[in-house]
Design a protein around this motif. Sequence first.
Motif, PDB file in Angstrom:
ATOM      1  N   SER A 144     -15.948  11.927 -21.036  1.00  0.00           N
ATOM      2  CA  SER A 144     -17.348  12.365 -20.984  1.00  0.00           C
ATOM      3  C   SER A 144     -18.086  11.405 -20.066  1.00  0.00           C
ATOM      4  N   ALA A 145     -19.276  11.811 -19.614  1.00  0.00           N
ATOM      5  CA  ALA A 145     -20.091  10.921 -18.782  1.00  0.00           C
ATOM      6  C   ALA A 145     -20.606   9.780 -19.665  1.00  0.00           C
ATOM      7  N   GLN A 146     -20.357   8.537 -19.234  1.00  0.00           N
ATOM      8  CA  GLN A 146     -20.737   7.362 -20.009  1.00  0.00           C
ATOM      9  C   GLN A 146     -21.354   6.328 -19.076  1.00  0.00           C
ATOM     10  N   THR A 147     -22.482   5.785 -19.473  1.00  0.00           N
ATOM     11  CA  THR A 147     -23.122   4.732 -18.684  1.00  0.00           C
ATOM     12  C   THR A 147     -23.160   3.456 -19.514  1.00  0.00           C
ATOM     13  N   VAL A 194       2.812  13.321 -21.864  1.00  0.00           N
ATOM     14  CA  VAL A 194       2.454  12.504 -23.019  1.00  0.00           C
ATOM     15  C   VAL A 194       1.024  12.046 -22.769  1.00  0.00           C
ATOM     16  N   GLU A 195       0.228  12.034 -23.833  1.00  0.00           N
ATOM     17  CA  GLU A 195      -1.179  11.706 -23.703  1.00  0.00           C
ATOM     18  C   GLU A 195      -1.483  10.390 -24.416  1.00  0.00           C
ATOM     19  N   TYR A 196      -2.297   9.567 -23.765  1.00  0.00           N
ATOM     20  CA  TYR A 196      -2.747   8.300 -24.329  1.00  0.00           C
ATOM     21  C   TYR A 196      -4.271   8.289 -24.330  1.00  0.00           C
ATOM     22  N   SER A 197      -4.847   7.702 -25.360  1.00  0.00           N
ATOM     23  CA  SER A 197      -6.304   7.523 -25.384  1.00  0.00           C
ATOM     24  C   SER A 197      -6.616   6.046 -25.186  1.00  0.00           C
ATOM     25  N   SER A 198      -7.855   5.767 -24.867  1.00  0.00           N
ATOM     26  CA  SER A 198      -8.269   4.379 -24.669  1.00  0.00           C
ATOM     27  C   SER A 198      -8.099   3.563 -25.950  1.00  0.00           C
ATOM     28  N   ASP A 199      -8.079   4.224 -27.100  1.00  0.00           N
ATOM     29  CA  ASP A 199      -7.877   3.521 -28.374  1.00  0.00           C
ATOM     30  C   ASP A 199      -6.421   3.130 -28.602  1.00  0.00           C
ATOM     31  N   GLU A 200      -5.496   3.727 -27.851  1.00  0.00           N
ATOM     32  CA  GLU A 200      -4.066   3.497 -28.080  1.00  0.00           C
ATOM     33  C   GLU A 200      -3.454   2.434 -27.168  1.00  0.00           C
ATOM     34  N   PRO A 236       0.790  -1.223   0.000  1.00  0.00           N
ATOM     35  CA  PRO A 236       0.000   0.000   0.000  1.00  0.00           C
ATOM     36  C   PRO A 236       0.826   1.279   0.000  1.00  0.00           C
ATOM     37  N   ASP A 237       2.096   1.212   0.413  1.00  0.00           N
ATOM     38  CA  ASP A 237       2.931   2.407   0.396  1.00  0.00           C
ATOM     39  C   ASP A 237       3.743   2.510  -0.891  1.00  0.00           C
ATOM     40  N   ARG A 238       3.475   1.611  -1.861  1.00  0.00           N
ATOM     41  CA  ARG A 238       4.237   1.604  -3.112  1.00  0.00           C
ATOM     42  C   ARG A 238       3.379   1.479  -4.354  1.00  0.00           C
ATOM     43  N   ALA A 239       2.099   1.223  -4.224  1.00  0.00           N
ATOM     44  CA  ALA A 239       1.264   1.030  -5.407  1.00  0.00           C
ATOM     45  C   ALA A 239      -0.203   1.259  -5.066  1.00  0.00           C
ATOM     46  N   LYS A 240      -0.981   1.635  -6.074  1.00  0.00           N
ATOM     47  CA  LYS A 240      -2.428   1.792  -5.932  1.00  0.00           C
ATOM     48  C   LYS A 240      -3.107   1.185  -7.155  1.00  0.00           C
ATOM     49  N   LYS A 241      -4.215   0.539  -6.894  1.00  0.00           N
ATOM     50  CA  LYS A 241      -5.089   0.072  -7.970  1.00  0.00           C
ATOM     51  C   LYS A 241      -6.189   1.111  -8.100  1.00  0.00           C
ATOM     52  N   ILE A 242      -6.422   1.582  -9.318  1.00  0.00           N
ATOM     53  CA  ILE A 242      -7.366   2.668  -9.556  1.00  0.00           C
ATOM     54  C   ILE A 242      -8.386   2.230 -10.601  1.00  0.00           C
ATOM     55  N   GLU A 243      -9.649   2.483 -10.301  1.00  0.00           N
ATOM     56  CA  GLU A 243     -10.714   2.260 -11.273  1.00  0.00           C
ATOM     57  C   GLU A 243     -11.323   3.613 -11.593  1.00  0.00           C
ATOM     58  N   LEU A 244     -11.324   3.970 -12.870  1.00  0.00           N
ATOM     59  CA  LEU A 244     -11.867   5.246 -13.309  1.00  0.00           C
ATOM     60  C   LEU A 244     -13.359   5.085 -13.577  1.00  0.00           C
ATOM     61  N   ASP A 245     -14.183   5.775 -12.798  1.00  0.00           N
ATOM     62  CA  ASP A 245     -15.631   5.714 -12.945  1.00  0.00           C
ATOM     63  C   ASP A 245     -16.047   6.618 -14.105  1.00  0.00           C
ATOM     64  N   LEU A 246     -16.389   6.015 -15.230  1.00  0.00           N
ATOM     65  CA  LEU A 246     -16.703   6.792 -16.421  1.00  0.00           C
ATOM     66  C   LEU A 246     -18.101   7.401 -16.412  1.00  0.00           C
ATOM     67  N   SER A 247     -18.903   7.118 -15.385  1.00  0.00           N
ATOM     68  CA  SER A 247     -20.246   7.702 -15.333  1.00  0.00           C
ATOM     69  C   SER A 247     -20.205   9.197 -14.993  1.00  0.00           C
ATOM     70  N   GLN A 248     -19.066   9.669 -14.514  1.00  0.00           N
ATOM     71  CA  GLN A 248     -18.878  11.081 -14.146  1.00  0.00           C
ATOM     72  C   GLN A 248     -17.942  11.737 -15.156  1.00  0.00           C
ATOM     73  N   GLY A 252     -15.286   2.032 -22.451  1.00  0.00           N
ATOM     74  CA  GLY A 252     -15.613   3.440 -22.660  1.00  0.00           C
ATOM     75  C   GLY A 252     -14.459   4.184 -23.316  1.00  0.00           C
ATOM     76  N   SER A 253     -14.658   5.479 -23.481  1.00  0.00           N
ATOM     77  CA  SER A 253     -13.656   6.340 -24.102  1.00  0.00           C
ATOM     78  C   SER A 253     -13.081   7.290 -23.055  1.00  0.00           C
ATOM     79  N   TRP A 254     -11.752   7.431 -23.025  1.00  0.00           N
ATOM     80  CA  TRP A 254     -11.087   8.307 -22.064  1.00  0.00           C
ATOM     81  C   TRP A 254      -9.713   8.680 -22.602  1.00  0.00           C
ATOM     82  N   THR A 255      -9.134   9.742 -22.061  1.00  0.00           N
ATOM     83  CA  THR A 255      -7.741  10.092 -22.336  1.00  0.00           C
ATOM     84  C   THR A 255      -7.018  10.286 -21.008  1.00  0.00           C
TER      85      THR A 255
END
Length: 117
Positions: A99-102, A74-80, A18-30, A60-63
């Motif tokens: 964008s908000a995606q459900t 440097v920017e990455y998109s979900s398509d890349e 926990p002091d060296r890594a995090k698991k992150i889930e991006l909530d695309l509904s917001q 979903g789609s995100w950058t």
Amino acid sequence: MKAKSLRGKLKVEAITYPDRAKKIELDLSQARTDYSLVQHKQLPSDTTFYSLSILKKGTGSWTMKMIFDDGSYVEYSSDEVDDGYVIERRFVDLKFTNSAQTGVENPKFIVDWFSSM
């Protein structure tokens, strides 16, 4: 450990170190624009991160901007990217835009850094 769900925010869950890594889930509904994980205390400040693993890119789609210590990025998109994609670079923040995606599968990441022992 069960993920902590924050409505309209990211879900963050500590993993093996926990002091060296995090698991992150991006909530695309917001919807969000340049949402900083460091500024929103999802990742520690004054830390240099060295690796980002994309567990699931989701449907979903995100950058994502990987911010370097000099302010460049440097920017990455979900398509890349694909599931299992690993980016090994030294960076100081991650910023997400979407964008908000459900009805889509949220992306999941692991960010690693060196612990100051």
